[in-house]
Design an enzyme around this catalytic site. Structure first.
Site, PDB file in Angstrom:
ATOM      1  N   HIS A  94      37.915  43.433  39.744  1.00 19.18           N
ATOM      2  CA  HIS A  94      39.252  42.827  39.729  1.00 19.18           C
ATOM      3  C   HIS A  94      40.290  43.745  39.093  1.00 19.18           C
ATOM      4  O   HIS A  94      39.953  44.597  38.283  1.00 19.18           O
ATOM      5  CB  HIS A  94      39.260  41.531  38.894  1.00 19.18           C
ATOM      6  CG  HIS A  94      38.139  40.603  39.165  1.00 19.18           C
ATOM      7  ND1 HIS A  94      37.256  40.187  38.185  1.00 19.18           N
ATOM      8  CD2 HIS A  94      37.737  40.002  40.313  1.00 19.18           C
ATOM      9  CE1 HIS A  94      36.366  39.354  38.722  1.00 19.18           C
ATOM     10  NE2 HIS A  94      36.631  39.243  40.006  1.00 19.18           N
ATOM     11  N   HIS A  96      43.051  43.251  36.325  1.00 19.11           N
ATOM     12  CA  HIS A  96      43.407  42.296  35.260  1.00 19.11           C
ATOM     13  C   HIS A  96      44.825  42.579  34.759  1.00 19.11           C
ATOM     14  O   HIS A  96      45.365  43.671  34.945  1.00 19.11           O
ATOM     15  CB  HIS A  96      42.386  42.378  34.128  1.00 19.11           C
ATOM     16  CG  HIS A  96      41.090  41.690  34.446  1.00 19.11           C
ATOM     17  ND1 HIS A  96      40.568  40.673  33.675  1.00 19.11           N
ATOM     18  CD2 HIS A  96      40.199  41.878  35.462  1.00 19.11           C
ATOM     19  CE1 HIS A  96      39.416  40.261  34.191  1.00 19.11           C
ATOM     20  NE2 HIS A  96      39.165  40.978  35.275  1.00 19.11           N
ATOM     21  N   HIS A 112      42.826  37.632  35.218  1.00 18.32           N
ATOM     22  CA  HIS A 112      43.091  38.292  36.497  1.00 18.32           C
ATOM     23  C   HIS A 112      44.598  38.432  36.716  1.00 18.32           C
ATOM     24  O   HIS A 112      45.363  37.523  36.382  1.00 18.32           O
ATOM     25  CB  HIS A 112      42.489  37.493  37.651  1.00 18.32           C
ATOM     26  CG  HIS A 112      40.998  37.498  37.664  1.00 18.32           C
ATOM     27  ND1 HIS A 112      40.267  36.928  38.663  1.00 18.32           N
ATOM     28  CD2 HIS A 112      40.110  38.026  36.796  1.00 18.32           C
ATOM     29  CE1 HIS A 112      38.972  37.105  38.417  1.00 18.32           C
ATOM     30  NE2 HIS A 112      38.858  37.759  37.273  1.00 18.32           N
ATOM     31  N   HIS A 120      42.014  31.468  41.888  1.00 20.77           N
ATOM     32  CA  HIS A 120      41.066  32.567  42.073  1.00 20.77           C
ATOM     33  C   HIS A 120      40.327  32.380  43.400  1.00 20.77           C
ATOM     34  O   HIS A 120      39.987  31.265  43.783  1.00 20.77           O
ATOM     35  CB  HIS A 120      40.049  32.598  40.925  1.00 20.77           C
ATOM     36  CG  HIS A 120      38.997  33.630  41.137  1.00 20.77           C
ATOM     37  ND1 HIS A 120      39.255  34.971  41.019  1.00 20.77           N
ATOM     38  CD2 HIS A 120      37.697  33.530  41.507  1.00 20.77           C
ATOM     39  CE1 HIS A 120      38.151  35.648  41.295  1.00 20.77           C
ATOM     40  NE2 HIS A 120      37.188  34.798  41.599  1.00 20.77           N
ATOM     41  N   HIS A 129      44.347  35.463  43.672  1.00 23.30           N
ATOM     42  CA  HIS A 129      45.028  36.321  42.704  1.00 23.30           C
ATOM     43  C   HIS A 129      45.269  37.689  43.355  1.00 23.30           C
ATOM     44  O   HIS A 129      44.401  38.165  44.103  1.00 23.30           O
ATOM     45  CB  HIS A 129      44.144  36.528  41.470  1.00 23.30           C
ATOM     46  CG  HIS A 129      43.825  35.276  40.727  1.00 23.30           C
ATOM     47  ND1 HIS A 129      42.664  35.129  39.993  1.00 23.30           N
ATOM     48  CD2 HIS A 129      44.525  34.113  40.587  1.00 23.30           C
ATOM     49  CE1 HIS A 129      42.658  33.929  39.421  1.00 23.30           C
ATOM     50  NE2 HIS A 129      43.768  33.302  39.770  1.00 23.30           N
ATOM     51  N   ASP A 132      42.275  39.918  42.853  1.00 23.60           N
ATOM     52  CA  ASP A 132      40.941  39.528  43.333  1.00 23.60           C
ATOM     53  C   ASP A 132      40.411  40.508  44.373  1.00 23.60           C
ATOM     54  O   ASP A 132      40.585  40.309  45.583  1.00 23.60           O
ATOM     55  CB  ASP A 132      40.978  38.115  43.927  1.00 23.60           C
ATOM     56  CG  ASP A 132      41.133  37.049  42.861  1.00 23.60           C
ATOM     57  OD1 ASP A 132      40.947  37.354  41.664  1.00 23.60           O
ATOM     58  OD2 ASP A 132      41.450  35.897  43.243  1.00 23.60           O
ATOM     59  N   HIS A 169      32.497  43.650  36.271  1.00 25.89           N
ATOM     60  CA  HIS A 169      31.730  42.653  35.520  1.00 25.89           C
ATOM     61  C   HIS A 169      30.228  42.841  35.682  1.00 25.89           C
ATOM     62  O   HIS A 169      29.759  43.426  36.666  1.00 25.89           O
ATOM     63  CB  HIS A 169      32.111  41.248  35.992  1.00 25.89           C
ATOM     64  CG  HIS A 169      33.524  40.872  35.656  1.00 25.89           C
ATOM     65  ND1 HIS A 169      33.854  40.141  34.543  1.00 25.89           N
ATOM     66  CD2 HIS A 169      34.695  41.160  36.274  1.00 25.89           C
ATOM     67  CE1 HIS A 169      35.168  39.977  34.500  1.00 25.89           C
ATOM     68  NE2 HIS A 169      35.705  40.586  35.543  1.00 25.89           N
TER      69      HIS A 169
HETATM   70 ZN    ZN Z   1      40.856  36.014  40.275  1.00 24.43          ZN
HETATM   71 CU    CU Z   2      37.529  40.627  36.282  1.00 25.47          CU
END
Ligand code: ZN
Ligand code: CU
Length: 201
Positions: A94, A96, A112, A120, A129, A132, A169
């Site tokens: 993502h 952020h 995000h 999301h 987002h 995303d 992540h």
């Molecule tokens: Zn998101």
């Molecule tokens: Cu993330």
């Protein structure tokens, strides 16, 4: 440098103008300096604006790599070249909202990037987002690459990703859980910075 090799290979099919411009990019090496365009390479298809995030591992991880963003007519082409991920895994990926990777666990990057106040979702959703970007799928050696043109990302205005952070992540983004896809801890972080920012004339 592995990331530049993949970047070059992926761009190889995109024509001489792109390659000429890429030569300008590669000649800048690993410095952050803004490079001047080669006047001989000028073309309407040349990528004039390029940004990248150099990812560093959060505490307890060793994930690293580079994500490159190249402006095109239909959006921003995203290239990711990441290593030291889990083997054969899916990892949420993502943009952020804060360009701040100072916290040991990466939480300083905030949530995000969502300037349009949408839910999301996955990268292909109608509403998502801006940040995303989906998942990275790692190989049995823990590497991951991705190339995709994203229509939501921008280098201008409220949707500009410049100065924001790329986060990877530990787990997969399920594209449903709010507000961030339940992708687990943050294992790598890097701030998106200009590599070349010559705006179209
Ligand atoms: Zn998101
Ligand atoms: Cu993330």
């Amino acid at each position: 440098m592995k990331h530049t090799n993949i970047f070059r290979n992926r761009l190889f099919a995109k024509g001489a103008a792109v390659l000429a411009a890429l030569g300008v990019l590669l000649s800048a090496g690993c410095s952050n300096q803004v490079v001047e365009p080669d006047p001989d390479a000028a073309s309407s298809t040349e990528p004039l604006r390029i940004a990248e995030a150099r990812l560093s591992p959060t505490q307890g991880n060793n994930v690293e790599g580079v994500v490159t963003f190249v402006e095109e007519a239909d959006g921003i082409r995203v290239f990711a070249d990441i290593r030291n991920l889990s083997t054969s895994g899916r990892h949420g990926f993502h943009v952020h909202e804060n360009g701040d990777c100072s916290a040991p666990d990466g939480t300083s990057a905030g949530g995000h990037f969502n300037p349009t106040n949408e839910p999301h979702a996955g990268p292909m959703a109608d509403k998502r987002h801006v940040g995303d970007l989906g998942n990275l799928d790692s190989t049995d050696t823990g590497d991951a690459t991705l190339e995709r043109v994203d229509e939501y990302l921008s280098f201008d205005g409220e949707k500009s990703i410049i100065g924001k952070a790329v986060i990877i992540h530990a787990g997969a983004d399920d594209f449903e859980s709010q507000p961030s896809g339940a992708a687990g801890p943050r294992i790598a972080c890097g701030v998106i910075e200009w590599v070349q920012q010559n705006a179209p004339q």
